[in-house]
Scaffold this active site. Sequence first.
Site, mmCIF file in Angstrom:
data_model
loop_
_atom_site.group_PDB
_atom_site.id
_atom_site.type_symbol
_atom_site.label_atom_id
_atom_site.label_comp_id
_atom_site.label_asym_id
_atom_site.label_seq_id
_atom_site.Cartn_x
_atom_site.Cartn_y
_atom_site.Cartn_z
ATOM 1 N N CYS A 75 0.806 -1.203 0.267
ATOM 2 C CA CYS A 75 -0.078 0.077 -0.128
ATOM 3 C C CYS A 75 0.889 1.120 -0.026
ATOM 4 O O CYS A 75 1.640 1.577 0.981
ATOM 5 C CB CYS A 75 -0.563 -0.133 1.248
ATOM 6 S SG CYS A 75 -1.859 1.389 1.422
ATOM 7 N N CYS A 184 -0.927 3.811 -6.267
ATOM 8 C CA CYS A 184 -2.045 3.180 -5.485
ATOM 9 C C CYS A 184 -2.067 1.587 -6.022
ATOM 10 O O CYS A 184 -2.275 1.534 -7.204
ATOM 11 C CB CYS A 184 -3.203 3.706 -5.522
ATOM 12 S SG CYS A 184 -4.644 3.029 -4.313
#
Length: 257
Positions: A75, A184
């Site tokens: 992440c 992302c």
Amino acid sequence: MSQRSDPIGVFDSGVGGLSTLRVLAQQLPNEDFVFFGDSANAPYGNKSQVEVQRLSERVVQQLQAVHVKTIVIACNTATSAAKPQLMAAHPELDLLGIEPALKAAVDAGHKRILVLGTALTLSLPKLKAQVARFQGQATIYPQACPGLAELIEHQADAEQVQALLHQLLQPYANQTIDAVVLGCTHYPFVADEIQAELAQLPTVYTGDAGVAANLQRHLQRRQLLNVTPHVQQIQLMSSRKTPAELALYRQLLGLEG
């Protein structure tokens, strides 16, 4: 003490990290993995840095409880917002994080690079420092994508995703963008749709290959690389503890459907 046969932990705010896990599992076929998706709190990109740190700490504790030998933060937001604090709080922790592949795009010779990420990722010093480092070699356009990770996380219909991407990318539609860096791990699931919104079908970069190579080097250096061939095991965990959520994880990972 960690053993070579222990699994590798991978976590994300939700389903996004499955795109990274898929690459890690392919590149390291002798390794087993435990994935934790914090889908009950997804996404992290619209939260404060303090909240991301708190949530990441809780996930790390759950992965430590299943005796992983290394943890990969799949992440970008959690890597930027929480990795330094996690390392300070857990000096014993073997921890790696994914990063946007801006360097790879610049090294490949691209001159007009669009960097897509969450608002929090783009606002933190880590990515800002990367952008500043390479601005002399390329024109870099950081673009926050509020709402996109949420749509992907909740498997919104294609029309909703397309409408949001059209709105976000309209300023670049007629510009010469030759590379897009996906900052992302949710975004690779809509990479084709992102390309379609831009005039030149730019090359897409993710941080997956970089973190996979880094992980392999790291395990070799620590003498933790599992070289024994066996049937790879992947355990999936989620803070949203429902059969439907875990079925979605398996589907996105390519284990079924």
